[in-house]
Design a protein around this motif. Structure first.
Motif, short mmCIF file in Angstrom:
data_model
loop_
_atom_site.label_atom_id
_atom_site.label_comp_id
_atom_site.label_asym_id
_atom_site.label_seq_id
_atom_site.Cartn_x
_atom_site.Cartn_y
_atom_site.Cartn_z
N VAL A 239 0.85 -1.18 0.00
CA VAL A 239 0.00 0.00 0.00
C VAL A 239 0.89 1.24 0.00
O VAL A 239 1.79 1.35 0.85
N SER B 120 -9.48 1.47 3.35
CA SER B 120 -9.94 2.10 4.59
C SER B 120 -8.96 3.18 5.01
O SER B 120 -7.77 3.08 4.72
N GLN C 148 -14.41 3.41 5.16
CA GLN C 148 -14.07 2.27 4.33
C GLN C 148 -14.81 2.41 3.00
O GLN C 148 -16.01 2.74 2.97
N SER D 152 -7.60 -4.12 1.66
CA SER D 152 -7.92 -5.49 2.05
C SER D 152 -8.68 -6.18 0.92
O SER D 152 -9.20 -5.54 0.01
N PRO E 122 -14.81 -7.71 1.23
CA PRO E 122 -15.56 -8.16 2.41
C PRO E 122 -16.20 -9.51 2.16
O PRO E 122 -16.69 -9.78 1.07
N GLY E 123 -16.19 -10.36 3.16
CA GLY E 123 -16.84 -11.66 3.05
C GLY E 123 -15.90 -12.78 2.71
O GLY E 123 -16.25 -13.95 2.86
N GLN E 124 -14.68 -12.45 2.27
CA GLN E 124 -13.73 -13.52 1.98
C GLN E 124 -13.14 -14.06 3.27
O GLN E 124 -12.97 -13.32 4.23
N ASN F 243 -10.62 -15.08 6.03
CA ASN F 243 -9.32 -14.58 6.46
C ASN F 243 -8.92 -13.28 5.77
O ASN F 243 -7.76 -13.08 5.41
N THR F 244 -9.88 -12.41 5.57
CA THR F 244 -9.53 -11.12 5.00
C THR F 244 -8.60 -10.38 5.97
O THR F 244 -8.73 -10.50 7.18
N GLU F 245 -7.67 -9.65 5.43
CA GLU F 245 -6.64 -8.99 6.24
C GLU F 245 -6.43 -7.59 5.72
O GLU F 245 -6.47 -7.34 4.53
N ALA F 246 -6.22 -6.66 6.63
CA ALA F 246 -5.93 -5.27 6.26
C ALA F 246 -4.43 -5.07 6.19
O ALA F 246 -3.71 -5.39 7.13
N PHE G 101 -1.51 -2.21 5.73
CA PHE G 101 -1.39 -0.78 5.96
C PHE G 101 -0.25 -0.15 5.16
O PHE G 101 0.79 -0.79 4.92
#
Lengths: 111, 115
Positions: free
Chosen positions: B4, B33, B48, B94, B97-99, B101-104, B106
């Motif tokens: 990112v 986000s 977000q 990320s 949404p809904g997948q 093990n979604t991870e953000a 930074f």
């Protein structure tokens, strides 16, 4: 209201000592909980999540719904563990980016 | 993978001015986000965006706005800057949404100082 509390701003231990970073949360449903870490001059990164129930770099964390806690533990601290640690809550499962963070705990591991 | 990326890295503005911060997500990530991190505090959720639509908003005044572009990059705009807006602004991307093990992930952040 959704809230994450990390009661200790600074935790200082000697190398080889056990470490426990405390995290308590407030959420009415079933939260998804994470620990993020920020090493010096690096970006915030995911350390572990409660769903995975895995050990990363020797750290583990167990979700205790009765005590609404998600404390981070490591049996033997290393100097390279020195960093800022943030506990975070995601109130909506698998929403990824909507995280509520605690104020953070700075872990200092002395030689 | 560059991860990112955020620009600029540092910024100094005067009270009352307007600022635009930019974020490019990881390739393939459609969700972005924004967070504000005041010194000594944890990051606080601002917005977000997913597929160019606002999916969530934190407790911030209307002076804060954002948008997401067709290439999934994003801008955070703050109008009528106040001294209290001085902070590190973080962007995270990320998986949708809904997948599982979604991870953000930074970015390094933009350090905004309002004088």
């Amino acid at each position: 209201a959704q809230r994450v509390t990390q009661p200790e701003k600074l935790l200082s231990v000697f190398k080889g000592a056990p470490v426990e970073l405390k995290c308590n949360y407030s959420y009415s449903g079933s939260p998804e909980l994470f620990w993020y870490v920020q090493y010096s001059r690096q970006r915030l990164q995911l350390l572990l999540r409660h769903i995975s129930r895995e050990s990363i770099k020797g750290f583990t964390a167990d979700l205790n719904k009765g005590e609404t806690s998600f404390h981070l533990k490591k049996p033997f601290a290393q100097e390279e563990d020195s960093a800022m640690y943030y506990c975070a809550l995601n109130g909506i499962y698998n929403q990824g980016g909507k995280l509520i963070f605690g104020q953070g705990t700075e872990l200092s591991v002395k030689p | 993978d560059a991860g990112v990326t955020q620009s600029p890295t540092h910024l100094i503005k005067t009270r009352g001015q307007h600022v635009t911060l930019r974020c490019s997500p990881i390739s393939g990530h459609k969700s972005v986000s924004w967070y504000q991190q005041v010194l000594g505090q944890g990051p606080q959720f601002i917005f977000q965006y997913y597929e160019k639509e606002e999916r969530g908003r934190g407790n911030f005044p209307d002076r804060f706005s954002a948008r997401q572009f067709p290439n999934y990059s994003s801008e955070l705009n703050v109008n009528a800057l106040l001294l209290g807006d001085s902070a590190l602004y973080l962007c995270a991307s990320s998986t949708p949404p809904g997948q599982v093990n979604t991870e953000a992930f930074f970015g390094q952040g933009t350090r905004l100082t309002v004088v």
